[in-house]
Scaffold this active site. Structure first.
Site, PDB file in Angstrom:
ATOM      1  N   LYS A   1       0.833  -1.192   0.000  1.00 47.70           N
ATOM      2  CA  LYS A   1       0.000   0.000   0.000  1.00 47.70           C
ATOM      3  C   LYS A   1       0.872   1.247   0.000  1.00 47.70           C
ATOM      4  CE  LYS A   1      -4.535  -0.900   2.001  1.00 47.70           C
ATOM      5  NZ  LYS A   1      -5.443  -0.560   3.111  1.00 47.70           N
TER       6      LYS A   1
ATOM      7  N   GLU B   1     -22.205  -6.466   4.889  1.00 49.40           N
ATOM      8  CA  GLU B   1     -23.352  -5.794   5.494  1.00 49.40           C
ATOM      9  C   GLU B   1     -24.494  -6.763   5.798  1.00 49.40           C
ATOM     10  OE1 GLU B   1     -20.968  -2.745   3.301  1.00 49.40           O
ATOM     11  OE2 GLU B   1     -21.774  -4.727   2.778  1.00 49.40           O
TER      12      GLU B   1
ATOM     13  N   ARG C   1     -27.170  -2.714   0.646  1.00 54.39           N
ATOM     14  CA  ARG C   1     -26.710  -4.070   0.371  1.00 54.39           C
ATOM     15  C   ARG C   1     -27.323  -5.089   1.327  1.00 54.39           C
ATOM     16  NH1 ARG C   1     -20.578  -4.114  -1.569  1.00 54.39           N
ATOM     17  NH2 ARG C   1     -21.590  -5.490  -3.033  1.00 54.39           N
TER      18      ARG C   1
END
Length: 611
Positions: free
Chosen positions: A273, A358, A386
């Site tokens: 990253k 979710e 979602r």
């Protein structure tokens, strides 16, 4: 549009230089405009290799979430335009086909890419184009935490459509490579020699019956046990990796090999990253998405602002937890963004991050509610979409006391269509047993939280990204079910009805008018304060609704339904909610101006309406 970068004719040295130029460009623009940074810097070599081996003009390039697709944008004719990243009428921070034909699909929510790839592969097969086209999917390891990925992998492994999946693993969350032997075996398995040997061996053992096939299979499985790809191989998908996601030459060779196999292949690439910007390198969450910052030291350039609604939520929930040990909570991969990190640190056994899941978050909290706990599901408004089935099926049918705390409700600005939190009132208001309410400021937020903590049915409160709109209004009264608060009372024919952050907007609009107006803080949109509305209907005949919600099915709709039910026919209602269209990206104030929703514009609209 800028000229496309011709990757295919460049030498290895030129490609390395190109990667450096791309990183410099991304860093300069994101430091000025804000945006996603660490993941997209880390994916640079992968994307350059994709463009070297495949053709985004005919091969579907499918980016999961697509926040890591900045290098793709730069390579496909948007180098100069990239300066407008995430600005109103500028380049979107996610892939967007209306922006470029190289962007195969709109993406902003995670874990959709492999499903899209399977669908694209089916279409390619139906068209008979398997020899000239192949879907290429780039998915981050974080997106692998959602169940939809495995639904797609399950079908892909069964149907064996040709497809390339590149797993950008920048956290080693899938599995850690086991020493030098793993790296050697991974390189060997990616080589054309090994793949030819595998095919020839399969053909050879077929001639010697089941015994030979069994022995060959056991030998191959023994090798796989010391590589991290056994899960994918067992699902019927060839696995190559882990490989160095910054070794451009190796990536190109492996992608060419995978392309030639004409089957589903997953390439597991490990990246760093923030690669190329030392301050952001590593795993720090704060560099995933950033506002403008100083490149020299990484310090934010964002001016200090009022306390955010998220900060108020955190403070309030911490206070409630101190006095109620039944309160628990969950977030879906957004502990920092939703303000749940301090709760997870202080109460690690009561608050959880379940990753990008979710649906699981809502259903697991439903069981906790059934067991006598008080769950706070803390999810961005856009992401609760979602879990809509779970809200209905697992929370509301059971009438369980779950609080849905919806952060970033309303316009969220630069993230655009996929993230604007404008639909929650419309889709939640239709559900039986659901109660909807919203605070207007810090004091009312604490009172709303106290009400939610004691409420024994499903409920949802929404609050904006950033701060509430300030207003010099009377102090908030204690929250009671279905009770509005009349903030300004007079004999005016005009009534402003505000909901949540819309109360502050209504107040600011009233200051722009010469006429007197009455002002109501609706507080609850389900159930409505019907007695209050009946009383106000006797005096005020022109009603204007202010709310950061979609007009269709929203607050104005609820009020019109009430008036129709009561056969109150002499009231005119005009809603200043969002029209039936997706809202683009850009600075929130600029977007509001484009929608004629700034207080001075709303005042003009009111004047035009009452003439």
């Amino acid at each position: 549009m800028s000229k496309r970068v011709d990757v295919k004719t460049k030498s290895p040295a030129e490609l390395e230089e190109l990667c450096s130029d791309i990183r410099d460009k991304i860093l300069k623009v994101v430091s000025k405009n804000g945006g996603h940074l660490s993941s997209t810097l880390g994916a640079t070599e992968i994307i350059v290799a994709m463009h070297k081996v495949f053709d985004s003009q005919k091969d579907p390039f499918i980016f999961d979430v697509s926040h890591q697709a900045y290098a793709h944008k730069l390579l496909t004719g948007r180098w100069d335009e990239f300066e407008t990243l995430r600005q109103f009428n500028g380049i979107c921070g996610y892939t967007k086909p209306s922006e470029s034909s190289d962007d195969y699909f709109v993406a902003g929510h995670s874990s959709t890419s492999i499903s899209l790839g399977v669908g694209a592969a089916k279409a390619i097969a139906l068209k008979g184009e398997e020899d000239s086209r192949i879907p290429v999917v780039l998915i981050g390891d974080g997106s692998m935490t959602a169940g939809m990925v495995y639904e797609a992998l399950n079908e892909l492994g069964d149907r064996k459509y040709p497809m390339i999946i590149i797993l950008n693993d920048n956290e080693m969350s899938i599995s850690k490579p086991i020493g030098a032997m793993s790296r050697i075996l991974s390189s060997a398995m990616a080589s054309p020699l090994y793949q030819r040997f595998k095919r020839n061996t399969e053909s050879f053992v077929d001639n010697f019956g089941d015994g030979a096939r069994y022995l060959a299979k056991r030998m191959e499985e023994s090798l796989k046990l010391i590589t991290p790809g056994v899960l994918f191989e067992e699902m019927g998908i060839d696995y190559i990796g882990p490989v160095d996601g910054h070794n451009l030459t190796q990536l190109i060779d492996i992608m060419q090999t995978a392309k030639s196999l004409k089957k589903p292949v997953l390439i597991h690439a490990q990246t760093l990253k923030g690669k190329g910007y030392e301050i952001a390198e590593g795993h720090e969450e704060k560099w995933h998405g950033v506002g403008p910052f100083d490149i020299k030291d990484g310090h934010s350039l964002k001016k200090a602002s009022l306390k955010s609604a998220t900060q108020i939520y955190t403070e309030s929930l911490l206070h409630l937890c101190e006095h109620n040990d039944k309160i628990v909570g969950v977030t879906a991969a957004m502990p920092s963004g939703t303000g749940l990190s301090p709760l997870m640190e202080k109460y690690p056994n009561r608050f959880w991050d379940v990753a990008i899941a979710e649906q699981h978050a809502v259903t697991s909290m439903s069981a906790l509610a059934k067991e006598g706990f008080k769950p706070f599901c803390t999810i961005y408004s856009t992401f609760l979409q979602r879990a809509y089935d779970q809200v209905i099926h697992d929370a509301c049918i059971m009438d369980l006391p779950i609080v849905f705390a919806l952060d970033r409700a309303g316009i969220v600005g630069e993230d655009g269509e996929t993230h604007q939190g404008v639909f929650d009132v419309s889709f939640l208001r239709a559900i039986p047993n659901m109660t909807l309410f919203a605070p207007r400021d810090e004091k009312s937020f604490h009172q709303a939280m106290a009400f939610a903590a004691e409420y024994e049915h499903p409920c949802s409160l929404r609050y904006p990204r950033g701060s509430f709109i300030e207003s010099a209004l009377p102090e908030s009264a204690v929250f009671e079910l279905a009770k509005a608060q009349l903030l300004v009372e007079n004999d005016s024919n005009i009534l402003f009805i505000g909901y949540g952050n819309g109360v502050g907007r209504a107040y600011e609009t009233a200051k722009e008018l010469d006429e007197k107006v009455a002002l109501l803080d609706l507080r609850f949109v389900k159930p409505l304060d019907e007695e209050m509305l009946k009383t106000l209907a006797q005096k005020h005949k022109k009603w204007f609704v202010f709310s950061d919600t979609a007009k269709s099915g929203g607050v104005g709709s609820a009020i019109l339904e009430f008036l129709a039910k009561e056969k109150i026919m002499d009231i005119s209602v005009e809603s200043f909610e969002y029209d039936d269209a997706f809202i683009t990206h850009g600075n929130t104030k600029v977007i509001e101006e484009s929608l004629a929703l700034l207080p001075i514009q709303l005042a003009q609209r009111v004047k035009a309406s009452i003439l």
